[in-house]
Design a protein around this motif. Structure first.
Motif, short mmCIF file in Angstrom:
data_model
loop_
_atom_site.label_atom_id
_atom_site.label_comp_id
_atom_site.label_asym_id
_atom_site.label_seq_id
_atom_site.Cartn_x
_atom_site.Cartn_y
_atom_site.Cartn_z
N UNK A 1 2.32 5.06 9.47
CA UNK A 1 1.46 3.98 8.98
C UNK A 1 2.30 3.02 8.15
N UNK A 2 2.42 1.78 8.61
CA UNK A 2 3.16 0.74 7.90
C UNK A 2 2.16 -0.11 7.12
N UNK A 3 2.29 -0.14 5.81
CA UNK A 3 1.36 -0.87 4.96
C UNK A 3 1.93 -2.24 4.59
N UNK A 4 1.05 -3.22 4.39
CA UNK A 4 1.51 -4.58 4.07
C UNK A 4 2.36 -4.66 2.80
N UNK A 5 2.19 -3.69 1.89
CA UNK A 5 2.98 -3.73 0.65
C UNK A 5 4.38 -3.16 0.82
N UNK A 6 4.73 -2.78 2.05
CA UNK A 6 6.07 -2.27 2.30
C UNK A 6 6.21 -0.77 2.22
N UNK A 7 5.11 -0.05 2.07
CA UNK A 7 5.15 1.41 2.04
C UNK A 7 4.94 1.98 3.44
#
Length: 410
Positions: A150-156
């Motif tokens: 899972x790639x999150x918009x905050x870079x996590x």
């Protein structure tokens, strides 16, 4: 994918080999391998030479005519040095007869898959992932079952274990975990490692753990934990590793696999039938690397952190880039927004126009499309040079994308 077997010979060749995809990282690198003007960040290796004391050990062994066949499983002295190395860095006791020396990390992965997979056996693998491991599963007749990060918009980046567990079927044989991860830089939390261990114990599944980048953890957080610390000697655990990264020995082709107690004869046979073992003079150099190379590892990690910080800070400042700041490895995975071409074509374009060699995200599976990977195991000054070339290119790309959007909307 290009034809790798002439059509007249194809019917009598392995269908699994014929359908192998081309390696896209190599496809980009081959365009400019000998172009000295290119900043080369595509391949996963550092730019430092092998330390002199390691090279000297190999030369001394050659002078001593240490060039004969040796133990299939590896020199007893090297296997003991591996046991000492694991005790020193992870405070874990691993008997020396649980190690087998291999022709690099790739051969370790090969033998791991050969040891546990039958035709049709499924291996669950978080993805994007190292393409060599994915292909080896299929070469030996297994089936790769991808589970997307899972790639999150905050870079996590996160791995949903419940999603992974849901992919288990009666054909599942193993879970492949590369932590810290190539290409994403993700690192598996210790509590998730324990949860996966417990699940695999309950289901009777193997864990194949690629722990090549365990030392490359930043901000004082290393080394990364090893599954060897939380598993018993008889757990279904295979750990693959290599001398390539820690000691800048990519071309030496030496690695190792750690297996459960009692499987030493199996892996000695696999090694004998695959390669007949690693050259003994190279093994002598590996002993010295393990015994004298801790300071070099620390210096490499500090150098990589400096280069990582340069690139993360610079690329994060760009409006059209999402950077997934790596917790480990020496890779930076980032997404360029507004692309109208594949990551492979974008990597080729960056090579042509910015003279920077990067790896396309699609090389690591379809889940990597729209992403690019940079290897930052380089001098920090070279990282600054790469950033100076990438910044105007990506800025112009963003401006062109905005102009196109404005035109279409107007």
């Amino acid at each position: 994918m290009s034809d790798v077997i002439p059509s007249s010979l194809r019917p009598s060749c392995s269908s699994r080999v014929h359908t192998m995809p081309d390696n896209q990282i190599v496809a980009v690198a081959d365009l400019a391998r000998h172009d000295a003007s290119v900043v080369r960040l595509w391949i996963g290796e550092g730019d430092l030479p092998t330390p002199e004391y390691i090279k000297q050990a190999a030369m001394d062994a050659l002078k001593d005519d240490d060039t004969r066949y040796s133990y299939s499983q590896g020199l007893p002295e090297l296997r003991q040095a591996l046991a000492d190395y694991h005790r020193r860095h992870w405070q874990v006791e691993v008997s020396s007869d649980r190690f087998c020396v291999t022709i690099g990390g790739m051969n370790a992965v090969t033998m791991a898959m050969q040891a546990i997979l039958d035709e049709g056996s499924e291996v669950i693998m978080p993805t994007p992932a190292w393409p060599n491991a994915r292909q080896m599963i299929e070469i030996v007749g297994g089936v790769n079952v991808p589970v997307a990060f899972d790639f999150h918009p905050d870079g996590n980046i996160e791995l949903d274990l419940d999603k992974l567990f849901a992919r288990v079927t009666e054909r599942t044989r193993a879970v492949f975990i590369n932590s810290p991860s190539n290409p994403t830089g993700w690192r598996m939390p210790l509590e998730d490692m324990r949860r996966l261990r417990d699940f695999c114990r309950e289901k009777g599944l193997w864990i194949v753990a690629d722990e090549v980048y365990n030392h490359f953890v930043y901000d004082g957080g290393g080394p990364a934990p090893s599954f060897l610390q939380i598993c018993k000697p008889d757990d279904k655990l295979l750990v693959t590793n290599t001398f390539s990264k820690n000691w800048c020995m990519t071309g030496w082709r030496a690695g190792w696999i750690t297996f459960p107690g009692g499987m030493d004869q199996l892996f000695a046979r696999l090694c004998q039938y695959n390669t007949t073992g690693v050259a003994s003079f190279i093994q002598r150099a590996c002993i010295v690397a393990l015994e004298e190379g801790d300071e070099f590892i620390a210096q490499q990690v500090a150098r990589c952190q400096a280069s990582r910080d340069v690139l993360v800070h610079g690329l994060t400042a760009l409006d059209n880039v999402t950077v997934f700041s790596p917790e480990g490895t020496f890779y930076l995975f980032f997404k360029v927004h507004g692309l109208d071409e594949s990551s492979l074509e974008m990597a080729k374009r960056i090579l042509r126009e910015a003279k920077v060699g990067v790896a396309p995200g699609s090389a690591f599976g379809p889940e990597g499309e729209d992403y690019l990977r940079i290897c930052f195991a380089i001098d920090p000054e070279l990282a600054k040079e790469a950033l100076d070339r990438l910044t105007p290119f990506l800025t112009e790309l963003a401006e062109a994308s905005q102009d196109t959007t404005a035109y279409l909307e107007g």
